[in-house]
Design a protein around this motif. Structure first.
Motif, short mmCIF file in Angstrom:
data_model
loop_
_atom_site.label_atom_id
_atom_site.label_comp_id
_atom_site.label_asym_id
_atom_site.label_seq_id
_atom_site.Cartn_x
_atom_site.Cartn_y
_atom_site.Cartn_z
N ASP A 92 25.98 -36.84 11.69
CA ASP A 92 26.01 -35.42 12.09
C ASP A 92 26.77 -35.27 13.41
N THR A 149 24.87 -19.37 2.46
CA THR A 149 24.71 -20.14 1.23
C THR A 149 26.00 -19.94 0.43
N ALA A 203 28.72 -21.52 0.51
CA ALA A 203 29.75 -21.46 1.54
C ALA A 203 31.09 -22.03 1.06
N ILE A 220 30.32 -25.86 11.10
CA ILE A 220 29.90 -25.43 9.76
C ILE A 220 29.06 -26.60 9.24
N SER A 250 26.44 -28.34 6.93
CA SER A 250 25.80 -28.26 5.62
C SER A 250 24.51 -29.06 5.59
N LEU A 310 20.21 -31.35 8.31
CA LEU A 310 21.56 -31.81 7.97
C LEU A 310 21.48 -33.18 7.30
N THR A 342 23.92 -23.63 4.87
CA THR A 342 24.88 -24.04 5.90
C THR A 342 24.57 -23.29 7.19
N VAL A 366 25.90 -22.09 10.81
CA VAL A 366 27.20 -21.83 11.46
C VAL A 366 26.96 -21.55 12.94
#
Lengths: 142, 142, 142
Positions: free
Chosen positions: A33, A68, A70, A80, A82, A101, A128, A130
């Motif tokens: 991550d 969602t 995305a 971004i 996920s 994540l 996701t 942001v």
């Protein structure tokens, strides 16, 4: 330090890209991550941020947007992230949604109840988070 | 894409003004309404934004400030959007206020209940939504 | 002007530091309290901001982060405002915390209830309000 921000990400600086005024800082959060922050060059130097530095990235939950489906859009935001919804806590108007994540980092977002319902957010759903790079505050131990 | 942001503005790029690091993007929302966003030059290019491009502008409701009697002040924020309150939904601490702009675009803001009362916000009242250009996230279809 | 922002700081411009694109503006809030804002050069000129100008700084309460035990960390945010908790108002999910700075300026923050409890926030406790300079909107009388 104790902080009101729901998101206190601990990591290491993976890269810095100084520009004319601002600098981008890539932060390795572990497990694959990562997060990008934008700070001023002044802050970069004052905090002594360099590759390998321990760093804390603070992000208030209301600054995190949730998407969602995305896959069909490209966004100007740099982060971004996920993952999968881990928890949803519903209030009167707002709700706190936690997204895990892939590498294990958890991201908290405060959004409206209505959005939780519109997006069908519940544990296990792909989602996701942001985050604008300019909304990340960086900290280092003194 | 489904998004938690209450404000998903669909429009077309009317102009771009690239600077050294960032670019300003003017978005035509139709009916004479418009919005200015600031994104990095990197994002401008990556999203392929040019005059006439379809674009989506995302703004979380807590990032929108509401003014009344705005005529006597000049503000540093780029988006000063005059309109009329369409709806007010009151929660325990916060309230969601929807302002209809002249061209028909609706802007949602989350502010405190106290502010709703201080400003006398109710349907039909003139009000101004203020959005910093740097708080707008742009998206384009892939 | 009436504004939904809980934080309407009135002061005088103490210094401006124009850069290539943006400018930093130091605002003297009186009593030794001060605030730094970042605005575009365009805004600086359009608002006619110069040393001594009367200015209003607007900051929405959800944009204010709260720290305790802040002594062991350095942060990238420009406004690290030390003070004492004056009031805490608890809602269903969120809480509004008011911090009185040394010079008398009061700063309102909206954080989660959970954070109030984690940080042990109650009247009389030392606390620090953190505000990014880019989250401050400046205004001047027309």
């Amino acid at each position: 330090m104790k902080v009101s921000a729901r998101n206190v990400f601990r990591g290491k600086v993976a890269a810095t890209r100084p520009g004319t005024v601002n600098a981008e800082v890539d932060i390795d959060l572990g497990g694959g991550d990562s997060l990008v922050a934008v700070v001023t060059l002044g802050s970069l130097n004052e905090l002594g941020l360099a590759v390998g530095s321990d760093v804390v990235a603070l992000v208030k939950a209301p600054w995190v947007m949730v998407l969602t489906d995305a896959g069909d859009v490209k966004l100007s935001a740099r982060n971004i992230l996920s993952g999968t919804v881990k928890a949803v806590e519903i209030g009167a108007v707002n709700a706190e949604v936690t997204i895990a994540l892939r590498g294990g980092t958890e991201v908290a977002s405060i959004i409206t109840r209505e959005a939780v319902s519109d997006l069908g957010l519940k544990p296990g759903v792909a989602a996701t988070a942001v985050i604008k790079a300019s909304h990340v505050i960086l900290g280092v131990p003194r």
